[in-house]
Design a protein around this motif. Sequence first.
Motif, mmCIF file in Angstrom:
data_model
loop_
_atom_site.group_PDB
_atom_site.id
_atom_site.type_symbol
_atom_site.label_atom_id
_atom_site.label_comp_id
_atom_site.label_asym_id
_atom_site.label_seq_id
_atom_site.Cartn_x
_atom_site.Cartn_y
_atom_site.Cartn_z
ATOM 1 N N GLY A 52 -52.721 3.823 11.539
ATOM 2 C CA GLY A 52 -51.395 4.374 11.314
ATOM 3 C C GLY A 52 -50.677 4.883 12.556
ATOM 4 O O GLY A 52 -49.504 5.234 12.491
ATOM 5 N N ARG A 53 -51.365 4.918 13.694
ATOM 6 C CA ARG A 53 -50.705 5.430 14.906
ATOM 7 C C ARG A 53 -49.598 4.504 15.379
ATOM 8 O O ARG A 53 -48.556 4.962 15.858
ATOM 9 C CB ARG A 53 -51.728 5.626 16.031
ATOM 10 C CG ARG A 53 -52.615 6.836 15.810
ATOM 11 C CD ARG A 53 -53.572 7.011 16.953
ATOM 12 N NE ARG A 53 -54.610 5.973 16.842
ATOM 13 C CZ ARG A 53 -55.460 5.660 17.806
ATOM 14 N NH1 ARG A 53 -55.403 6.279 18.965
ATOM 15 N NH2 ARG A 53 -56.363 4.719 17.613
ATOM 16 N N ALA A 54 -49.767 3.201 15.245
ATOM 17 C CA ALA A 54 -48.735 2.252 15.684
ATOM 18 C C ALA A 54 -47.476 2.392 14.827
ATOM 19 O O ALA A 54 -46.357 2.390 15.345
ATOM 20 C CB ALA A 54 -49.262 0.828 15.631
ATOM 21 N N LEU A 55 -47.669 2.522 13.531
ATOM 22 C CA LEU A 55 -46.525 2.697 12.632
ATOM 23 C C LEU A 55 -45.798 4.005 12.915
ATOM 24 O O LEU A 55 -44.562 4.049 12.952
ATOM 25 C CB LEU A 55 -46.983 2.653 11.175
ATOM 26 C CG LEU A 55 -45.885 2.820 10.128
ATOM 27 C CD1 LEU A 55 -44.850 1.709 10.240
ATOM 28 C CD2 LEU A 55 -46.490 2.853 8.742
ATOM 29 N N ALA A 56 -46.553 5.063 13.154
ATOM 30 C CA ALA A 56 -45.932 6.361 13.465
ATOM 31 C C ALA A 56 -45.154 6.287 14.777
ATOM 32 O O ALA A 56 -44.053 6.828 14.883
ATOM 33 C CB ALA A 56 -46.999 7.447 13.535
ATOM 34 N N ALA A 57 -45.713 5.605 15.777
ATOM 35 C CA ALA A 57 -45.024 5.460 17.067
ATOM 36 C C ALA A 57 -43.756 4.624 16.903
ATOM 37 O O ALA A 57 -42.718 4.933 17.501
ATOM 38 C CB ALA A 57 -45.947 4.832 18.105
ATOM 39 N N ALA A 58 -43.813 3.574 16.089
ATOM 40 C CA ALA A 58 -42.627 2.739 15.858
ATOM 41 C C ALA A 58 -41.533 3.540 15.159
ATOM 42 O O ALA A 58 -40.352 3.421 15.496
ATOM 43 C CB ALA A 58 -43.001 1.510 15.033
ATOM 44 N N ASN A 59 -41.914 4.372 14.198
ATOM 45 C CA ASN A 59 -40.930 5.211 13.514
ATOM 46 C C ASN A 59 -40.307 6.236 14.455
ATOM 47 O O ASN A 59 -39.098 6.489 14.395
ATOM 48 C CB ASN A 59 -41.567 5.912 12.312
ATOM 49 C CG ASN A 59 -41.839 4.965 11.173
ATOM 50 O OD1 ASN A 59 -41.172 3.952 11.008
ATOM 51 N ND2 ASN A 59 -42.846 5.269 10.376
ATOM 52 N N ARG A 60 -41.120 6.824 15.327
ATOM 53 C CA ARG A 60 -40.575 7.777 16.310
ATOM 54 C C ARG A 60 -39.635 7.061 17.278
ATOM 55 O O ARG A 60 -38.613 7.614 17.690
ATOM 56 C CB ARG A 60 -41.708 8.465 17.065
ATOM 57 C CG ARG A 60 -42.352 9.588 16.284
ATOM 58 C CD ARG A 60 -43.251 10.449 17.155
ATOM 59 N NE ARG A 60 -44.279 9.688 17.863
ATOM 60 C CZ ARG A 60 -45.480 9.361 17.353
ATOM 61 N NH1 ARG A 60 -45.792 9.739 16.137
ATOM 62 N NH2 ARG A 60 -46.341 8.686 18.077
#
Length: 124
Positions: free
Chosen positions: A16-24
């Motif tokens: 989930g870190r990649a998705l969170a970074a993309a959202n940020r």
Amino acid sequence: MRLDVSTSSRGPMFDGRALAAANRYVDDLEQQLAEEGLTILRREMRAVFKTPTGYYESRCVIVDGNKIWDSRVVYGPWLAGVGSRNFPVTRFKGYDHWIKTRHQLNTRKRALGERLLRRYTGRM
């Protein structure tokens, strides 16, 4: 012949870190585009307004982190040239400060997005 394949699902793509970074990244990009747009808009207003009082410029703000609006100043549509009292009712056709802002921001958004993306790709 037998072929064994094993995989491991660890890392930013799976936890989930990649998705969170993309959202940020998207949130930051929207915020920076709004700030850049407001800067352009204020510069355009200073360039085209004949007798600026500063009130209209002070009412143009960023809301919700990604939208620029004029706080519904009653003469905002008249200044932009889309009000009911513009040409042909009066000679004043309005200024094109919003149109110029949109055009300039559209030409800058790709470079701004690419520059910002470099900060986030290492986290993905």
